[in-house]
Every structure is written in C-alpha cells, then in structure tokens.
Design a protein around this motif. Sequence first.
Motif, PDB file in Angstrom:
ATOM      1  N   ARG A 452       0.830  -1.217   0.000  1.00 57.19           N
ATOM      2  CA  ARG A 452       0.000   0.000   0.000  1.00 57.19           C
ATOM      3  C   ARG A 452       0.857   1.256   0.000  1.00 57.19           C
ATOM      4  N   ASP A 471      -5.600  -0.292  -5.843  1.00 56.53           N
ATOM      5  CA  ASP A 471      -6.016   0.122  -4.502  1.00 56.53           C
ATOM      6  C   ASP A 471      -7.266  -0.598  -4.033  1.00 56.53           C
ATOM      7  N   LEU A 474      -5.828  -3.808  -2.669  1.00 54.21           N
ATOM      8  CA  LEU A 474      -4.954  -3.640  -1.506  1.00 54.21           C
ATOM      9  C   LEU A 474      -5.683  -3.088  -0.291  1.00 54.21           C
ATOM     10  N   ASP A 475      -6.756  -2.296  -0.522  1.00 55.17           N
ATOM     11  CA  ASP A 475      -7.456  -1.655   0.588  1.00 55.17           C
ATOM     12  C   ASP A 475      -8.666  -2.440   1.073  1.00 55.17           C
TER      13      ASP A 475
END
Length: 521
Positions: A452, A471, A474-475
């Motif tokens: 991240r 993202d 990853l989030d």
Amino acid sequence: MARTTVPFLLILLLGTLLCAASSREWERKREREREQEQGRHERRGEEREEEQQGEEHRRPYVFGRRSFRSAARSEHGSIRALRPFHEASELLRGIRDYRVTVLEANPRSFVVPSHTDAHSIGYVVQGEGVVTTIENGEKRSYAIREGHVIVLPAGAVTYFANTDGRRKLVIAKILHTISVPGHFQIFFGPGGRNPQSIVSSFSKSVQRAAFKTSSDRLEKLFGKQDKGIIVRASEQQVRELRRHASEGGHGQHWPLPPFGESHGPYNLLEQRPRISNRHGQLYEADERSFRDLAEHDIRVSLVNITAGSMSAPFYNTRSIKIAYVVEGEGHAEIVCPHLSHGGQSQHGRWSERRERQGRSSEGRRREQRESEEEEERWREKGSESEESEEQAGQGYQTIRARLSRGTVFVVPVGHPVVEVASRDSNLQIACFEVQANQNERVYLAGQNNVLRKLDNAAKELAFAASQKEVDEVLDAQRDQGFFAGPEQSGGGQEREREEERGRGRREDVAETLLRMATGRL
C-alpha cells in the motif's frame, strides 16, 4: 531267518535315507520361503522409507513428530531431538548450528542435574514446575508454567521438577550448538549406572584424591542411581523444591523496556500482545523486553490463531523462523523459489545415500567423502545457480503442510508464509526467530500491507493495471496481522459464485502483486 532279515534291513535303511533326504528338501524349501518373505518385508520397508524420504524432500521445511529421535528416556519421561537441519536438507544449511529438542516429564517427576555444550532457549508448552540453574557459583530457582520463556546458558548446571500432580511438563527448546555444528552432548554430574556420572568416569586414583574419600564409599555413592535421567519424586521432595523457587522478576512492561536488572523466566502470556483482534494474537519477547535473549540474537513469540482464522501473509527480512506447534490443528503454506528450480532433487539422492550408509565407521568415511564431493559440486555449479537466480519471478512452489501438536516447520528468510487454523480449534505456535537483530516482519496483506506504500505510478507499472484497480484490492482487507480464514471469508456458495464471476481482472492483479513482492527479494 538271516535271508529274511537282510532285505528287511535294506528296506529300512533305504526308507531312512529317503526320509532324511525328504526332510532336508523340506527344510531347504522352508528356508527359501523364509528368505523370500524376509526379502518382501525388506522391500516393503525400503518402499515405505523411500516414500517417507520422498515426502520430506518435497516438503524440506516441515517435520512431523516421527522426525524426532530419542536423546534420553526413562520410565517417567523423555528428551526427544529433531535431527540436524543441514542433514535433513541442503536448503537449511543456514541454521546448521541449531537443534530442536522437546522435554516431557511426567507428573511429580525430577530431571536430574546436567549441563550441555549448547545454549538453550525454551518455551513451556504445558504444565508447571521448577527450574534451577547454577552459574558462576550462584544458584537460582524459579517457578515456571505455560507461556514462560527460559534461557539456559551452555555449561550451566540445570535441573527441573514437575510440581503438577496431574499434567506432564512439556518444554520445547532450541539449542545453539557450540562444539560441533548441529550436535550437542548432555553431561550428568550426579548419577550412577543410569545415567552415568561424568565424575565416575575418572580413574579411581583421581576420584580418591579429588574427593578425599575411599573407593568403596565412592563406588557406593556413584553406583546407586539406575532409574534414568527422569525419576519419580515424593510429595515432600516436590514441596521442598517448590519452596526454594521464586516467581522471577518480569512484570508487564510493554511497550517500554524493563528498568533495572531482572532475572528469571519471562512469561509471554502475561504481556500485552503486540497484535490482537478477534482472529488472533501475537505475543513477543525480544532483547528489549527480555534481556537474556540479547546475546543469543533470538526472538521468541507465540501466535494464537482463532479457530477458522489465518495469519496475514508475511515474510522476515533477516530471521529464519523455527516454529513448534503447541496446540490445535491447521495448515501452513510457504512460498519457496528453490524447489521450483529443481535444486532439491539432487539433495534427495544425497540424503538417501547418507541414510543407507548407517552408522558403521566405513559408512561414516564414505559419508564424509561424498559430503565433500557434493559440496564441491555445489560450488562448481555456482555460476549456473546465479544464472537461474537472475530469472526471478518466473515461478514458485507452494509447500502446503498439515499442522498438529508437535509439528516443527522452518520458514527461511524472505519466504512468505501463511498459517491457517482449522474450524474446530485454535492454532497455537511457538516461534524461535534466529538472527533477530534488526529483523522486520513485512506483511503482504491487511492495513499494514507494505504494498500500500508504493507510489501510484509504481503500482500501475508493477501490476499493469490502473492505480484505482490496485487500490481496490490492496485496501479491501481492513484487519491487520490476523484475518478471517478461507472458509470464514467465503460467505456461502452464492457469494462464491458472485465473486467467481467478477473476479477476473482482480485475480490477475493479486497474482502479480504476490509475484512482485516475492520476486523483489
């Protein structure tokens, strides 16, 4: 009458000869059958051994309970040792100086005083008792129980007592060998015939001069004990040993280091966990929190993973992790680049030759020659290895291993690992991390995910996807350290089918993510 007797005697003699010949033929037939049966038994044994060796070669980082050998045993307990790591696999040469042992002492038993030629760091897996050490002329006794970490220096006289009347005392230990890499010896001062005392091994004249006592009295003293290294203790003797024990000097001080000098065992379970959520906890002791670990460069931790949950994928930057399963069941996945390049097959043949040569002197000489020749071939192939190492990211092999109580597994530096608890029980793992100084635990998923932190442009270039897509992957995971396991996070078959339809691009991104994270090593 005489003429009648002669033919009768001839017939009798002929019958006897025929019976003897038939008996010899029958015995030869039985012998051939026994040899054939023995041959079939030996072949079945060899096949089972080769199958077991093949399994070990496919999973060089995992060792079940059957991989342990008995180092010492008595009616009231045992000491079991895992064979040297470098003998199990060439991939484990980095920890050739370390051994794993497990002490098991029955309720109300006593482990006779001894010392070893290796430093020892132990974790109390089960039970409670007393440990006493004599070092630099000073005797210290401490009460120990589940969760305690103990450090026993090489040469220190040490003895244990199981003060519990119902449960075994179980201690898993990692030994840092000194004299001979990967090998250790136990020396017993007090003793008799079993265990034999080191004192009684001196000549009679030396014994008489040293103790200023007659040979008869010395023989009487050093000839009584014959019950082994672990003996039964009376209730009164147990109380006496417990009376002299203190509780140690470590209180709860995380995250600040302890002030002043402190001695004795360190209980991980009494400290504040470094990471904790509903899916698991991580308890840790390092040189800051437990100063006795500083000179050994080892970090000790306990991982408790809730039933059905998993640890976050991570790798160590410097440490080699030697893990012992304390309780529960589950499985581990270790991502390994070595096996995908076929390097293990050569070791498989080398290790098989070592096992078959046995313990004879001629076998040891052949073993030494072949070991040296094998190492020379490894050095000669260095340039070829470098060429293959340059092709990083072209493929990895995932070692998946079932975990149960007593399983040992090793995770080399930089190798990503995940541990998953079964649906039925928590999974507890004691970890000894060698070369712990300045080591960093790098997570590959979760809120503390190292990926991240990449620049947006770096994400797009590395994954060949937009920064937004990266993202989103990853989030998505909001927890850190421990997550819901594969079965918990499924959400039912309908949800799985929905995810399967929409996964497509994200799966490619996630796969590229893992390849890049591991390949960059």
